[in-house]
Structure formats: structure tokens, C-alpha cells
Motif scaffolding. Structure first.
Motif, PDB file in Angstrom:
ATOM      1  N   ASN A   1       0.829  -1.208   0.000  1.00 37.66           N
ATOM      2  CA  ASN A   1       0.000   0.000   0.000  1.00 37.66           C
ATOM      3  C   ASN A   1       0.865   1.260   0.000  1.00 37.66           C
ATOM      4  N   THR A   2       0.359   2.303  -0.633  1.00 39.65           N
ATOM      5  CA  THR A   2       1.045   3.595  -0.634  1.00 39.65           C
ATOM      6  C   THR A   2       0.568   4.414   0.567  1.00 39.65           C
ATOM      7  N   ILE A   3       1.285   5.488   0.831  1.00 43.59           N
ATOM      8  CA  ILE A   3       0.881   6.393   1.918  1.00 43.59           C
ATOM      9  C   ILE A   3      -0.519   6.938   1.656  1.00 43.59           C
ATOM     10  N   LYS A   4      -0.833   7.284   0.408  1.00 41.65           N
ATOM     11  CA  LYS A   4      -2.172   7.777   0.076  1.00 41.65           C
ATOM     12  C   LYS A   4      -3.231   6.737   0.413  1.00 41.65           C
ATOM     13  N   GLU A   5      -2.947   5.466   0.129  1.00 42.46           N
ATOM     14  CA  GLU A   5      -3.921   4.397   0.411  1.00 42.46           C
ATOM     15  C   GLU A   5      -4.128   4.233   1.917  1.00 42.46           C
TER      16      GLU A   5
ATOM     17  N   GLU B   1      -6.907  12.433   1.105  1.00 45.99           N
ATOM     18  CA  GLU B   1      -5.977  11.441   0.571  1.00 45.99           C
ATOM     19  C   GLU B   1      -4.889  12.086  -0.294  1.00 45.99           C
ATOM     20  N   ASN B   2      -5.261  13.032  -1.142  1.00 44.26           N
ATOM     21  CA  ASN B   2      -4.304  13.652  -2.063  1.00 44.26           C
ATOM     22  C   ASN B   2      -3.330  14.617  -1.389  1.00 44.26           C
ATOM     23  N   ASP B   3      -3.495  14.867  -0.098  1.00 46.42           N
ATOM     24  CA  ASP B   3      -2.554  15.695   0.645  1.00 46.42           C
ATOM     25  C   ASP B   3      -1.322  14.900   1.082  1.00 46.42           C
ATOM     26  N   PHE B   4      -1.308  13.604   0.819  1.00 47.89           N
ATOM     27  CA  PHE B   4      -0.232  12.711   1.260  1.00 47.89           C
ATOM     28  C   PHE B   4       0.583  12.233   0.076  1.00 47.89           C
ATOM     29  N   ASN B   5       1.888  12.012   0.319  1.00 45.21           N
ATOM     30  CA  ASN B   5       2.760  11.427  -0.690  1.00 45.21           C
ATOM     31  C   ASN B   5       3.814  10.570   0.009  1.00 45.21           C
TER      32      ASN B   5
END
Length: 64
Positions: free
Chosen positions: A2-6, A42-46
């Protein structure tokens, strides 16, 4: 994997307010003003972020 966004989305879906935390230094720094009052999306994370939790906005309590 999983990604940080997930992971952030999973918290948001559980009504927990995640905070994008910088990995620079000790990995615990929030580099945004007024982060205490922001409902991040969610889109504030990377991948350059760790995830913190805003207990106040999530209406959660911490006890030692």
C-alpha cells in the motif's frame, strides 16, 4: 504494498483524521501552519510523508 495515500484513505474511511508528517529529521514534524484544524484528504499525502493522527478532530482520547 500500500502507498501512503492508500493508508491515509483507510484512516479517513474510518473517520480518523490523518496528518501528513514530514520524514525529514525525526520523522515527526508537521510543516504546515494550522494543521490542528485541517481535515486532510488522501491527495494531501505522498511518499515523503509519515502519517500522524489528529486525536482532537478524530474525537479520540489518548491515555498513558
Amino acid at each position: 504494498m500500500n502507498t501512503i495515500k492508500e493508508y491515509a484513505k483507510k484512516y479517513i474511511d474510518m473517520k480518523v483524521v490523518p496528518i501528513p508528517v514530514s520524514k525529514v529529521g525525526d520523522g515527526k514534524g508537521v510543516l504546515l501552519d494550522n494543521w490542528q484544524t485541517i481535515y486532510f484528504e488522501e491527495n494531501d499525502f505522498n511518499e515523503n510523508n509519515n502519517i500522524g493522527i489528529n486525536l482532537y478532530l478524530s474525537k479520540l482520547k489518548h491515555c498513558d
